[in-house]
Design a protein around this motif. Structure first.
Motif, mmCIF file in Angstrom:
data_model
loop_
_atom_site.group_PDB
_atom_site.id
_atom_site.type_symbol
_atom_site.label_atom_id
_atom_site.label_comp_id
_atom_site.label_asym_id
_atom_site.label_seq_id
_atom_site.Cartn_x
_atom_site.Cartn_y
_atom_site.Cartn_z
ATOM 1 N N CYS A 112 1.023 -1.337 0.260
ATOM 2 C CA CYS A 112 0.040 -0.270 0.087
ATOM 3 C C CYS A 112 1.141 1.432 -0.078
ATOM 4 C CB CYS A 112 -1.061 -0.118 1.014
ATOM 5 S SG CYS A 112 -2.252 -1.453 1.300
ATOM 6 N N ALA A 113 2.357 1.216 0.104
ATOM 7 C CA ALA A 113 2.634 2.272 1.252
ATOM 8 C C ALA A 113 3.553 2.594 -0.528
ATOM 9 C CB ALA A 113 4.232 2.014 1.387
ATOM 10 N N ALA A 114 3.384 1.852 -1.426
ATOM 11 C CA ALA A 114 4.663 2.342 -2.979
ATOM 12 C C ALA A 114 3.058 2.847 -3.643
ATOM 13 C CB ALA A 114 4.544 0.991 -3.444
ATOM 14 N N LEU A 115 1.555 2.969 -3.483
ATOM 15 C CA LEU A 115 0.575 3.083 -4.357
ATOM 16 C C LEU A 115 -0.221 4.787 -3.864
ATOM 17 C CD1 LEU A 115 -0.098 -0.627 -5.228
ATOM 18 C CD2 LEU A 115 1.553 1.019 -6.324
ATOM 19 N N SER A 116 -0.805 5.221 -4.906
ATOM 20 C CA SER A 116 -1.442 6.633 -4.296
ATOM 21 C C SER A 116 -2.963 5.403 -4.442
ATOM 22 C CB SER A 116 -1.178 7.671 -5.450
ATOM 23 O OG SER A 116 -1.615 6.873 -6.515
ATOM 24 N N GLU A 117 -3.759 6.553 -3.938
ATOM 25 C CA GLU A 117 -5.455 6.017 -3.410
ATOM 26 C C GLU A 117 -5.748 5.542 -4.829
ATOM 27 O OE1 GLU A 117 -9.550 7.592 -1.909
ATOM 28 O OE2 GLU A 117 -7.697 8.616 -1.363
ATOM 29 N N GLY A 118 -5.754 6.299 -5.782
ATOM 30 C CA GLY A 118 -6.901 6.134 -6.910
ATOM 31 C C GLY A 118 -6.162 4.688 -7.698
ATOM 32 N N VAL A 119 -4.891 4.583 -8.313
ATOM 33 C CA VAL A 119 -3.746 3.277 -8.094
ATOM 34 C C VAL A 119 -4.552 2.625 -7.441
ATOM 35 C CG1 VAL A 119 -1.989 2.312 -8.724
ATOM 36 C CG2 VAL A 119 -2.379 4.575 -9.896
ATOM 37 N N LEU A 120 -4.326 2.376 -5.947
ATOM 38 C CA LEU A 120 -4.910 1.496 -4.896
ATOM 39 C C LEU A 120 -5.871 0.554 -5.405
ATOM 40 C CD1 LEU A 120 -3.768 -0.463 -2.477
ATOM 41 C CD2 LEU A 120 -5.306 1.524 -0.531
ATOM 42 N N GLU A 121 -6.881 1.434 -5.422
ATOM 43 C CA GLU A 121 -8.229 0.718 -5.894
ATOM 44 C C GLU A 121 -8.022 -0.018 -7.466
ATOM 45 O OE1 GLU A 121 -12.340 1.853 -6.140
ATOM 46 O OE2 GLU A 121 -11.170 3.688 -5.553
ATOM 47 N N SER A 122 -7.549 0.728 -7.828
ATOM 48 C CA SER A 122 -7.234 -0.190 -9.265
ATOM 49 C C SER A 122 -6.931 -1.673 -8.949
ATOM 50 C CB SER A 122 -6.866 0.267 -9.991
ATOM 51 O OG SER A 122 -6.573 -0.346 -11.401
ATOM 52 N N GLY A 134 -7.203 -1.604 -21.144
ATOM 53 C CA GLY A 134 -7.628 -3.099 -21.769
ATOM 54 C C GLY A 134 -8.508 -3.454 -20.555
ATOM 55 N N THR A 135 -9.729 -4.696 -20.110
ATOM 56 C CA THR A 135 -9.362 -5.010 -18.807
ATOM 57 C C THR A 135 -8.424 -5.689 -18.334
ATOM 58 O OG1 THR A 135 -11.436 -5.186 -19.703
ATOM 59 C CG2 THR A 135 -10.987 -6.304 -17.735
ATOM 60 N N ARG A 136 -8.485 -5.094 -16.755
ATOM 61 C CA ARG A 136 -7.157 -5.594 -16.363
ATOM 62 C C ARG A 136 -7.920 -6.461 -14.614
ATOM 63 N NH1 ARG A 136 -2.037 -2.765 -13.237
ATOM 64 N NH2 ARG A 136 -1.425 -4.044 -12.282
ATOM 65 N N LYS A 137 -7.611 -7.679 -14.006
ATOM 66 C CA LYS A 137 -7.852 -8.426 -12.783
ATOM 67 C C LYS A 137 -6.633 -7.397 -11.990
ATOM 68 C CE LYS A 137 -9.005 -12.783 -15.438
ATOM 69 N NZ LYS A 137 -8.670 -14.299 -14.298
ATOM 70 N N GLY A 138 -7.978 -7.437 -10.745
ATOM 71 C CA GLY A 138 -7.135 -6.965 -9.451
ATOM 72 C C GLY A 138 -6.749 -8.133 -8.560
ATOM 73 N N ARG A 139 -6.079 -7.176 -7.433
ATOM 74 C CA ARG A 139 -5.371 -8.552 -6.523
ATOM 75 C C ARG A 139 -5.948 -9.448 -6.200
ATOM 76 N NH1 ARG A 139 0.032 -6.896 -6.182
ATOM 77 N NH2 ARG A 139 0.368 -5.048 -8.123
ATOM 78 N N PHE A 140 -7.209 -9.280 -5.685
ATOM 79 C CA PHE A 140 -8.122 -9.821 -5.223
ATOM 80 C C PHE A 140 -8.804 -11.214 -6.214
ATOM 81 C CE2 PHE A 140 -9.347 -7.092 -1.829
ATOM 82 C CZ PHE A 140 -9.738 -8.484 -0.700
ATOM 83 N N GLU A 141 -8.457 -10.847 -7.239
ATOM 84 C CA GLU A 141 -9.006 -11.846 -8.508
ATOM 85 C C GLU A 141 -7.469 -13.138 -9.210
ATOM 86 O OE1 GLU A 141 -11.589 -11.010 -11.865
ATOM 87 O OE2 GLU A 141 -11.305 -8.838 -11.865
ATOM 88 N N LEU A 142 -6.713 -12.368 -8.562
ATOM 89 C CA LEU A 142 -5.611 -13.215 -9.032
ATOM 90 C C LEU A 142 -5.385 -14.175 -8.208
ATOM 91 C CD1 LEU A 142 -3.138 -10.133 -10.772
ATOM 92 C CD2 LEU A 142 -3.808 -12.093 -11.804
ATOM 93 N N ALA A 143 -5.803 -13.685 -6.435
ATOM 94 C CA ALA A 143 -5.234 -14.426 -5.121
ATOM 95 C C ALA A 143 -6.935 -15.444 -5.303
ATOM 96 C CB ALA A 143 -5.506 -13.142 -3.916
ATOM 97 N N HIS A 144 -7.794 -15.510 -6.378
ATOM 98 C CA HIS A 144 -8.640 -16.562 -5.516
ATOM 99 C C HIS A 144 -8.576 -17.551 -5.248
ATOM 100 C CE1 HIS A 144 -12.701 -17.712 -5.301
ATOM 101 N NE2 HIS A 144 -12.343 -18.977 -6.938
ATOM 102 N N GLU A 145 -8.841 -17.841 -4.057
ATOM 103 C CA GLU A 145 -8.818 -19.260 -3.695
ATOM 104 C C GLU A 145 -7.570 -20.154 -2.676
ATOM 105 O OE1 GLU A 145 -9.543 -21.960 -6.426
ATOM 106 O OE2 GLU A 145 -11.576 -22.694 -6.078
ATOM 107 N N GLY A 146 -6.604 -18.243 -2.891
ATOM 108 C CA GLY A 146 -5.039 -18.606 -1.880
ATOM 109 C C GLY A 146 -4.850 -16.913 -1.322
ATOM 110 N N THR A 147 -3.887 -16.720 -1.090
ATOM 111 C CA THR A 147 -3.646 -15.867 0.268
ATOM 112 C C THR A 147 -3.765 -14.245 -0.590
ATOM 113 O OG1 THR A 147 -3.350 -17.186 1.555
ATOM 114 C CG2 THR A 147 -2.344 -15.276 2.142
ATOM 115 N N LEU A 148 -4.241 -13.122 -0.268
ATOM 116 C CA LEU A 148 -3.644 -11.409 -0.180
ATOM 117 C C LEU A 148 -2.733 -11.052 0.490
ATOM 118 C CD1 LEU A 148 -3.636 -9.607 -2.048
ATOM 119 C CD2 LEU A 148 -5.639 -9.049 -1.275
ATOM 120 N N PHE A 149 -1.280 -10.812 0.194
ATOM 121 C CA PHE A 149 -0.761 -10.358 1.720
ATOM 122 C C PHE A 149 -0.765 -8.540 0.901
ATOM 123 C CE2 PHE A 149 3.376 -8.904 1.996
ATOM 124 C CZ PHE A 149 3.261 -8.413 4.676
ATOM 125 N N ILE A 150 -1.358 -7.794 2.462
ATOM 126 C CA ILE A 150 -0.952 -6.323 2.631
ATOM 127 C C ILE A 150 -0.642 -5.616 3.201
ATOM 128 C CG2 ILE A 150 -2.927 -4.458 2.109
ATOM 129 C CD1 ILE A 150 -5.549 -6.430 1.978
#
Length: 457
Positions: free
Chosen positions: A201-211, A226-242
């Motif tokens: 989170c520290a490396a991203l601005s608010e707008g970029v963070l949401e995307s 183009g359409t782009r998947k976010g971290r929640f989609e990429l981490a589906h059934e796995g772990t998201l480290f924030i």
């Protein structure tokens, strides 16, 4: 040496015969081909241990062949052969991953020595990998090295929580290894075969963070081509480290809380609801309770993230880990650089123990990388360490202001030296004797002479 197989790639028949003859006499098994396509076929059959490749060849050049080899096996040792005046190409080859290069014309001894050094490096790398694996097996939690009782308590809790789906909040100073702890929890969990996705989170601005969190649809904002998947989609059934979750804006916190509660979200600029099954491990170097009281962090989100709290103590509070971590990093970087470094000198070890490590494990890792780069022998000495650590090697003695004979002054200075060395070595008489260059029995005699044993110093 016997039995190691070398692939010779050169379009000149005379050069192939020369190299084949020289290396065969050294006991190597050799196979010589005239071009890159033949070389790739031989490499594809397996069993080749090293390649000697001419840079200037018709068709596929040596650099192109090197690129194909590295794509197949990044660690495969390759020595380039170049004509005088094309050294620039050889430098490009080194940058592309070649082990070394030889310039024509060359002495046969140069070929033999370079090949022998390449195989010696491979042997050292293999030994270091083995030692690294043996060392890792001594510890109790996947990938994390520690011998301290405090860290063992953290390991026990982490091992217990890993088997669940509970969200985890990892706290601790910068550089303590919070991401490594998160990866260890993931690799010990039922989700270990699913993605582990990182967001800082520290490396991203608010707008970029949401995307980054939720992804976006084409045309959602300027630059969304183009359409782009976010971290929640990429981490589906796995772990998201924030990481650095304490840097997240209040607006982003609201959206994160909704996903945690509802297990669904929409991409930025989208209307389709996407279901998600993600375990969240968050980390911060801030005190989130203080942030909640200050109104900078939502209390409800804090409790959602902080189902289980793991606090990683700073390195200065677990000094018993300094030696094992330092040796781990020493072996790692020595293997990567192909340097036969095997140990730390007693004085270098003392410098590491005397330092407070404000940058924690990350600073220790950087210090050991620098030491391996600078080392001239098989043992790390204080001069190989960063300047701030070299200063720890100094012991300041105070010359008494009172009068006295030279013998009395020398004895007073000797007593100070023993006291300060023992303090720096945390009371270890064995290490203090090593630092002072004397026997332990002699040190104990001196301690008894100056009354240090009775006082417990």
């Amino acid at each position: 040496m016997a039995g190691e197989k070398i692939l010779i790639v050169d379009d000149e028949q005379g050069m192939r015969r020369l190299l084949d003859r020289v290396l065969s006499r050294e006991g190597y098994e050799t196979i010589a081909v005239a071009g890159g396509d033949e070389a790739l076929r031989e490499l594809g059959t397996g069993g080749v241990d090293l390649a000697l490749v001419d840079i200037q060849m018709p068709g596929m050049t040596g650099l192109e062949l090197l690129e194909r080899i590295k794509a197949f096996d990044p660690a495969f040792p390759t020595i380039m052969i170049t004509a005088y005046g094309t050294v620039e190409s050889a430098v490009k080859a080194l940058r592309a991953g070649a082990y070394d290069y030889i310039t024509k014309p060359f002495e046969t001894d140069e070929i033999k020595l370079t090949v022998a050094k390449a195989f010696e490096r491979e042997r050292l790398l293999a030994e270091n990998r083995y030692l690294h694996e043996e060392l890792a097996q001594r510890y109790r939690f996947t990938g994390v090295i520690s011998e301290s009782a405090r860290m063992q308590e953290v390991f026990d809790m982490a091992s217990s929580v890993a088997a669940s789906n509970a969200n985890v909040l990892i706290t601790g100073e910068s550089g303590t290894g919070k991401e490594l702890m998160a990866r260890s929890i993931h690799s010990s969990s039922p989700r270990k075969d699913k993605p582990f996705v990182v967001l800082n989170c520290a490396a991203l601005s608010e707008g970029v963070l949401e995307s980054e969190l939720f992804g976006h649809e084409k045309g959602a904002f300027t630059g969304a081509l183009g359409t782009r998947k976010g971290r929640f989609e990429l981490a589906h059934e796995g772990t998201l480290f924030i990481d650095e979750v304490g840097e997240m804006s209040l607006n982003a916190q609201v959206k994160l809380l909704r996903v945690i509660q509802e297990h669904e979200f929409e991409r930025v600029g989208g209307t389709r609801t996407i279901r998600t099954d993600v375990r969240i491990v968050a980390a911060t170097n801030k005190n989130l309770e203080d942030e909640v009281r200050a109104g900078r962090f939502r209390e409800d989100l804090y409790y959602r993230l902080n189902v289980v709290n793991l606090h990683v103590p700073p390195l200065r509070e677990r000094r018993e880990d300094i030696e094992s971590l330092a040796r781990h990093f020493l072996m790692k970087f020595a293997a990567e650089m192909g340097k036969p470094i095997s140990d730390l000198s007693p004085r270098a070890h003392s410098c590491l123990l005397a330092y407070d490590w404000p940058g924690n494990v990350r600073e220790l890792q950087n210090a050991m990388e620098r030491a391996v780069v600078m080392a001239r022998g098989a043992v790390i000495t204080p001069r190989d360490l960063p300047q701030g650590l070299q200063d720890q090697d100094e012991i300041c003695l105070k010359v008494p202001e009172r009068g006295g004979s030279l013998t009395e002054l020398l004895e007073d200075l000797e007593r100070q030296l023993i006291v300060q060395t023992l303090r720096r070595e945390q009371g270890s008489q064995t290490r203090a004797a090593e630092v002072l260059g004397t026997k332990r029995t002699t040190l104990r005699y001196k301690m008894e002479k100056y009354g240090l044993l009775e006082r417990g110093e």
